[in-house]
Design a protein around this motif. Structure first.
Motif, short mmCIF file in Angstrom:
data_model
loop_
_atom_site.label_atom_id
_atom_site.label_comp_id
_atom_site.label_asym_id
_atom_site.label_seq_id
_atom_site.Cartn_x
_atom_site.Cartn_y
_atom_site.Cartn_z
N SER A 294 0.81 -1.22 0.00
CA SER A 294 0.00 0.00 0.00
C SER A 294 0.85 1.28 0.00
O SER A 294 0.42 2.31 -0.50
CB SER A 294 -0.96 0.01 1.18
OG SER A 294 -0.20 0.07 2.37
N PHE B 19 -8.33 3.21 -10.25
CA PHE B 19 -6.91 3.21 -9.92
C PHE B 19 -6.48 1.83 -9.38
O PHE B 19 -5.47 1.27 -9.82
CB PHE B 19 -6.62 4.29 -8.88
CG PHE B 19 -5.17 4.38 -8.51
CD1 PHE B 19 -4.23 4.83 -9.42
CD2 PHE B 19 -4.74 3.99 -7.24
CE1 PHE B 19 -2.89 4.91 -9.07
CE2 PHE B 19 -3.40 4.07 -6.90
CZ PHE B 19 -2.47 4.53 -7.82
N ALA B 20 -7.29 1.29 -8.51
CA ALA B 20 -6.98 -0.04 -7.95
C ALA B 20 -6.96 -1.09 -9.05
O ALA B 20 -6.05 -1.94 -9.10
CB ALA B 20 -7.99 -0.40 -6.86
N TRP C 12 -7.85 10.27 -10.13
CA TRP C 12 -8.49 9.03 -10.54
C TRP C 12 -9.40 8.49 -9.46
O TRP C 12 -9.05 8.48 -8.28
CB TRP C 12 -7.44 7.97 -10.89
CG TRP C 12 -6.92 8.11 -12.28
CD1 TRP C 12 -6.48 9.25 -12.85
CD2 TRP C 12 -6.80 7.09 -13.27
NE1 TRP C 12 -6.08 9.01 -14.13
CE2 TRP C 12 -6.27 7.70 -14.43
CE3 TRP C 12 -7.08 5.72 -13.30
CZ2 TRP C 12 -6.01 6.98 -15.60
CZ3 TRP C 12 -6.82 5.01 -14.46
CH2 TRP C 12 -6.29 5.62 -15.60
N PRO C 13 -10.58 7.99 -9.86
CA PRO C 13 -11.46 7.34 -8.89
C PRO C 13 -10.77 6.11 -8.31
O PRO C 13 -10.05 5.40 -9.03
CB PRO C 13 -12.68 6.95 -9.73
CG PRO C 13 -12.28 7.09 -11.16
CD PRO C 13 -11.13 8.04 -11.21
N GLU C 14 -10.97 5.90 -7.04
CA GLU C 14 -10.27 4.83 -6.34
C GLU C 14 -10.40 3.47 -7.04
O GLU C 14 -9.43 2.75 -7.21
CB GLU C 14 -10.77 4.73 -4.90
CG GLU C 14 -10.10 3.68 -4.04
CD GLU C 14 -8.57 3.81 -3.99
OE1 GLU C 14 -8.08 4.97 -4.06
OE2 GLU C 14 -7.87 2.77 -3.93
N GLY C 15 -11.61 3.17 -7.50
CA GLY C 15 -11.84 1.86 -8.13
C GLY C 15 -11.00 1.67 -9.37
O GLY C 15 -10.31 0.65 -9.53
N ARG D 200 1.54 1.95 -3.60
CA ARG D 200 0.33 2.48 -4.24
C ARG D 200 0.12 3.94 -3.87
O ARG D 200 -0.24 4.75 -4.73
CB ARG D 200 -0.90 1.66 -3.82
CG ARG D 200 -0.82 0.23 -4.33
CD ARG D 200 -1.98 -0.59 -3.86
NE ARG D 200 -3.25 0.14 -3.98
CZ ARG D 200 -4.42 -0.44 -4.00
NH1 ARG D 200 -4.52 -1.77 -3.93
NH2 ARG D 200 -5.51 0.28 -4.09
N ALA D 201 0.39 4.28 -2.65
CA ALA D 201 0.21 5.67 -2.22
C ALA D 201 1.18 6.58 -2.97
O ALA D 201 0.81 7.69 -3.39
CB ALA D 201 0.43 5.79 -0.72
N GLN E 129 -0.15 7.10 -6.47
CA GLN E 129 -1.37 7.90 -6.50
C GLN E 129 -1.09 9.37 -6.24
O GLN E 129 -1.88 10.24 -6.58
CB GLN E 129 -2.36 7.36 -5.46
CG GLN E 129 -3.78 7.87 -5.70
CD GLN E 129 -4.81 6.97 -5.08
OE1 GLN E 129 -4.53 6.24 -4.12
NE2 GLN E 129 -6.02 7.01 -5.61
N ARG E 130 0.05 9.64 -5.63
CA ARG E 130 0.40 11.01 -5.31
C ARG E 130 0.85 11.81 -6.54
O ARG E 130 0.98 13.02 -6.48
CB ARG E 130 1.52 10.99 -4.25
CG ARG E 130 1.32 12.02 -3.14
CD ARG E 130 2.36 11.81 -2.05
NE ARG E 130 2.05 10.68 -1.17
CZ ARG E 130 2.92 9.75 -0.75
NH1 ARG E 130 4.19 9.82 -1.13
NH2 ARG E 130 2.55 8.78 0.04
N SER F 220 -3.79 11.59 -9.28
CA SER F 220 -4.43 12.06 -8.05
C SER F 220 -5.94 12.25 -8.22
O SER F 220 -6.69 12.15 -7.26
CB SER F 220 -3.77 13.37 -7.59
OG SER F 220 -3.84 14.32 -8.61
#
Lengths: 233, 233
Positions: free
Chosen positions: B10, B30-31, B25-28, B13-14, B17-18, B23
């Motif tokens: 994680s 992106f995952a 992107w919707p969480e879904g 991933r963080a 995402q930064r 930044s």
DNA sequence: GATGCGGCTTGATCCCGATCAAGAAATTGC
DNA sequence: GCAATTTCTTGATCGGGATCAAGCCGCATC
């Protein structure tokens, strides 16, 4: 000195709409955009916009020649690109923080259509299906600049001139006759060379039988031989 | 030699995402994208992708150093950019016709996250509100290349080194201490110079009292004086 | 035709940075 | 610690392209 007129005749509109960027635009949005556009005439040497100036519009070249020029310390200047008739230019500046990154100057008496960014961006934001075309444009410019960088940083004058001439040939086949898009001094600047050096390289090619020169029109009897000459010498 | 593992922890991933690109992107989405990503380790000198190779993925640098290199005739090579930890790179290639325009090689033993283009592009097409961010990324690269072109085509070795050092300074203020992002030979290649010339320029700066050098860390007592020196000499 | 000018070519010289060639200093390996 | 390798510095020479300086050609104007 400049003049502006507000009505674009339909043949001009057709020429603009024929560019890849606008070909997918809905008729209404396109017409509305051109409502705001103006024709401007430029004298030889006149500067259309300066480097660092706030960018309010992009352009379509109707007639003449415009040079995009990057300025360096001590009056040094490099022509980044020679814009040709029917080219759209500076449209990528819309996303570049609102300032022109280079200067544009008329290499000949010219005519351009000036299209303001504001309505352009508004339409783009309201019709996001138009964005891929814009991405494609930006990518082309990226690609172009990467190639330029390669040429400038690792090719000799001979190689740069040869690549440039070969790039002028219509794709692939025999290209008996091509013609320089501008006067030789401008082409030299575009290649990052002085006029003297450019002239000497053409002279060398002429003596090697790889090129016939007549004013601005050139004949390349054997493109492959030219390619080989560039790769070796 | 390389190894790949399928689970991204994680904290990694963080870090990804930064980046500005992700930044928003919707969480879904992106995952789902990172599901398909893999970690790769690279030895020093290992080539991540070749120029002209079919582009299937872009990368995030977790650790180490990657150089983007443009190859010329006769083994000549120019480092276009030195990628730093936490940088995303080659993402613009998605729109560049499917081939990498430069080579990427590890300048140190490194670790990257490899993110395939296919799901990335699919998500982008399904969520067009994400496109402006992509346009912004491409524009940044355009801007960067235009600057590079200017430096290469009209600045001397002294000026290029000085501009480069000043660019390394955190914006504006006093920048007492900075450190080179790579070994000197790589920095020299990035500047389009030989290691010898780069060394000599640093020597000149040292003797002029404008720079203190210790290994890879540099002190610039007076940035403005350095700027002046570059503009004049 | 004479004159003038802008665009192009040709020649002589100069200079910056590359190349060739050692050394010195730092890093790695045993 | 000492040898071996890599990285960096320093010096000598070389060369490509810029710069300086004429000349040449085509074209305009009178």
């Amino acid at each position: 000195m400049m003049s502006a007129q507000s009505v674009l005749d339909s043949s001009i509109r057709a020429r603009i709409q024929r560019t890849p960027l606008f070909s997918a635009w809905p008729e209404g949005a396109f017409a509305a955009l051109l409502e705001q556009a103006r024709v401007r005439r430029l004298d030889l040497g006149e500067i259309l916009f300066h480097e660092g100036e706030e960018a309010r519009a992009f352009y379509f070249l109707l007639d003449g020649e415009v040079d995009l020029i990057s300025l360096g310390a001590g009056g040094r200047e490099k022509i980044v690109e020679i814009i040709q008739v029917d080219d759209l230019f500076a449209e990528a500046v819309a996303f570049l923080g609102g300032r022109y990154p280079v200067q544009a100057a008329a290499g000949l008496a010219s005519t351009v259509v000036e299209i303001p960014f504001a309505p352009f961006m508004t339409t783009l934001q309201g019709n996001q299906e138009l964005m891929p075309q814009m991405l494609a444009r930006l990518s082309m410019r990226l690609h172009y600049l990467i190639k330029e960088l390669r040429h400038l940083s690792m090719e000799s004058a001979n190689q740069r001139v040869a690549s440039y001439l070969l790039d002028l040939c219509p794709a692939g086949g025999e290209c008996v006759e091509i013609s320089l898009p501008a006067k030789k001094a401008a082409v030299a600047a575009r290649l990052g060379l002085t006029p003297e050096t450019f002239s000497r390289v053409l002279g060398r090619l002429r003596k090697a039988g790889l090129l016939r020169v007549d004013k601005r029109s050139l004949q390349i009897p054997d493109p492959q031989a030219l390619r080989r000459w560039a790769d070796s010498g």
